[in-house]
Design an enzyme around this catalytic site. Structure first.
Site, PDB file in Angstrom:
ATOM      1  N   SER A  46      -9.176  -1.079   6.108  1.00  0.00           N
ATOM      2  CA  SER A  46      -8.600   0.267   6.112  1.00  0.00           C
ATOM      3  C   SER A  46      -9.097   1.142   7.256  1.00  0.00           C
ATOM      4  CB  SER A  46      -8.856   0.949   4.768  1.00  0.00           C
ATOM      5  OG  SER A  46     -10.232   0.980   4.484  1.00  0.00           O
ATOM      6  N   LYS A 101       0.860   4.222  -0.380  1.00  0.00           N
ATOM      7  CA  LYS A 101       0.907   4.160   1.084  1.00  0.00           C
ATOM      8  C   LYS A 101       2.345   3.845   1.522  1.00  0.00           C
ATOM      9  CE  LYS A 101      -3.971   3.812   1.250  1.00  0.00           C
ATOM     10  NZ  LYS A 101      -5.130   3.026   0.883  1.00  0.00           N
ATOM     11  N   HIS A 104      -3.073  -1.745   2.864  1.00  0.00           N
ATOM     12  CA  HIS A 104      -2.507  -1.371   4.171  1.00  0.00           C
ATOM     13  C   HIS A 104      -1.621  -2.462   4.764  1.00  0.00           C
ATOM     14  CE1 HIS A 104      -4.721   2.361   4.597  1.00  0.00           C
ATOM     15  NE2 HIS A 104      -5.754   1.727   4.075  1.00  0.00           N
TER      16      HIS A 104
HETATM   17  C1  LIG Z   1      -6.242   3.432  -0.027  1.00  0.00           C
HETATM   18  C2  LIG Z   1      -6.934   2.195  -0.429  1.00  0.00           C
HETATM   19  C3  LIG Z   1      -7.226   1.939  -1.766  1.00  0.00           C
HETATM   20  C4  LIG Z   1      -7.043   2.983  -2.819  1.00  0.00           C
HETATM   21  O1  LIG Z   1      -5.725   3.095  -3.186  1.00  0.00           O
HETATM   22  P1  LIG Z   1      -5.241   4.454  -3.879  1.00  0.00           P
HETATM   23  O2  LIG Z   1      -3.958   4.091  -4.521  1.00  0.00           O
HETATM   24  O3  LIG Z   1      -5.103   5.447  -2.788  1.00  0.00           O
HETATM   25  O4  LIG Z   1      -6.306   4.842  -4.862  1.00  0.00           O
HETATM   26  C5  LIG Z   1      -7.749   0.713  -2.084  1.00  0.00           C
HETATM   27  N1  LIG Z   1      -8.004  -0.207  -1.150  1.00  0.00           N
HETATM   28  C6  LIG Z   1      -7.783   0.017   0.149  1.00  0.00           C
HETATM   29  C7  LIG Z   1      -8.081  -1.051   1.150  1.00  0.00           C
HETATM   30  C8  LIG Z   1      -7.242   1.234   0.549  1.00  0.00           C
HETATM   31  O5  LIG Z   1      -7.053   1.481   1.835  1.00  0.00           O
END
Ligand SMILES: *Cc1c(COP(=O)(O)O)cnc(C)c1O
Length: 399
Positions: free
Chosen positions: A176, A235, A204
């Site tokens: 991330s 996302k 991602h």
């Molecule tokens: C954003 C993210 C999460 C968390 O997901 P949310 O739905 O925003 O709580 C988990 N793992 C990774 C790698 C992320 O980038």
């Protein structure tokens, strides 16, 4: 008891104090930030689906039909049609037997790891894994072996040392904060060899890479080889919530043991319906993924041409390494004054001394905007002495 004011002062002293900035309007390429117009380069609305008319309409219609909230956890009375429909479609999309929704990616990771890894066992985690994975390891009563970033040899050594107590290997697929990709093929091989489960977080990657945006696991041809695939709806899928994909047995086990699933209200019907609409758009318009990747290449090249230290990988996450937290935030603030918004990332999100400006591109950005932003960042970095060289492109032209 230490004073909270003192603790805040300590954070400020280290350049680690954070504050909230206010975005007006949807997560488009241009927003008002604290009232000022900026080019938004740190949203995960990768495919522009959070504010797509069809996705908004789906959320609005679901609110009218099923209400704003689910009213209870899934195992009490909160299991509703939008949840079931979305789970079926997600499982199909990812090529798995079943999917299970969680309130968020944070809850999916922490709850799933804590349920899968038990006392007396060892869980293996990449040192740059997302905080929600780190917290899942802490919540499980298992021992955690943190292997060096993408270091397959180090992991193999740890697995041998665990002498059969290894139960789970867990990794981000696209990291991330770095935008590079895990060595998935090697991880599958090691997991098989050492009789460990493998869990891959595609937060991602889903919607951003692989055939039709199916993620890095699918891109590597490993769907089904990975025991648990995690994805978020917040996302590329433009909504809120998350899911895991696995076989029916693992899903049944998680329904019965994952505390973040059991003891938390089901995702709201509008968020589930919105994610389903986004998934349908992704399936019918996969070119959005190509556009995202093309934009990522434009920005990566332009930032490198400015002489900036652009982190590895080819994904839509583009880190520009700075080092010190204070200088990173200075670069961030100066760029903001010139209308470019990329968030400065500091410890504890990244290791000490590796603070960076982190760009994320969206399929909805235009090349001109990305090129202009790279120029602004290059100029600002030179003013601050973060890069000393003249831009590489200028050198090339002179040569
Ligand atoms: C954003 C993210 C999460 C968390 O997901 P949310 O739905 O925003 O709580 C988990 N793992 C990774 C790698 C992320 O980038």
């Amino acid at each position: 008891m230490t004073d909270i004011g003192d603790r805040l002062e300590e954070l400020r002293g280290k350049g680690l104090h954070r504050r909230l900035r206010l975005v007006s309007g949807p997560q488009g390429p241009r927003v008002l930030l604290d009232g000022n117009p900026v080019l938004l380069l740190c949203s995960n609305n990768y495919l522009g689906l959070a504010d797509h008319p069809r996705v908004r309409t789906a959320a609005a219609e679901a609110a009218m039909r099923w209400g704003a909230g689910a009213g209870a956890s899934r195992l009490i009375s909160g299991n509703m049609k939008p949840h079931q429909q979305l789970e079926e479609r997600l499982a199909e999309f990812k090529g798995y037997e079943r999917a299970l929704l969680f309130g968020s990616g944070y809850l999916a990771n922490s709850g799933t790891i804590a349920a899968l890894a038990r006392q007396g066992e060892v869980v293996f985690s990449d040192e740059l894994n997302h905080a929600s994975i780190v917290d899942g390891c802490r919540l499980s009563r298992a021992e955690t072996f943190v292997y060096r970033h993408r270091d397959v040899e180090h992991l193999a050594w740890g697995l041998r040392e665990a002498k059969g107590r290894g139960s789970l290997i867990v990794t981000d697929s696209v990291f991330s904060m770095d935008g590079d990709v895990a060595p998935l093929e090697d991880l599958v091989r090691l997991a098989r060899h050492h009789d460990c489960r493998l869990m891959v977080d595609e937060a991602h990657a889903t919607g951003a890479m692989g055939p039709g945006g199916r993620g890095a696991v699918a891109a590597a041809g490993l769907s089904g080889e990975v025991d648990v695939v995690v994805g978020t709806l917040g996302k590329a899928l433009g909504s809120y919530g998350a899911y895991i994909c696995a076989n029916g047995e693992i899903v049944d086990y998680l329904i019965n043991t994952a505390r973040s699933f059991i003891f938390s209200t089901a995702p709201s019907p509008p968020s589930a319906a919105a994610a389903l609409a986004a998934l349908e758009l992704l399936e019918s318009h996969p070119h959005r993924v190509d556009q995202l990747r093309a934009n990522a290449t434009v920005l990566r090249k332009a930032l490198s041409a400015e002489g900036l230290a652009v982190g590895g990988g080819q994904t839509q996450i583009v880190p520009v390494m700075v080092g010190s937290a204070a200088r990173t935030m200075e670069l961030c603030e100066r760029a903001l004054e010139r209308g470019v918004f990329a968030q400065g990332i500091r410890p504890p999100t990244v290791p000490e001394g590796s603070s960076r400006l982190r760009f994320t591109v969206m399929s909805t950005h235009r090349s001109e905007g990305l090129l202009g932003a790279a120029k602004v960042i290059g100029e600002t970095a030179r003013e601050l002495g973060i890069v000393s060289s003249t831009p590489a492109s200028t050198e090339l032209m002179a040569a």
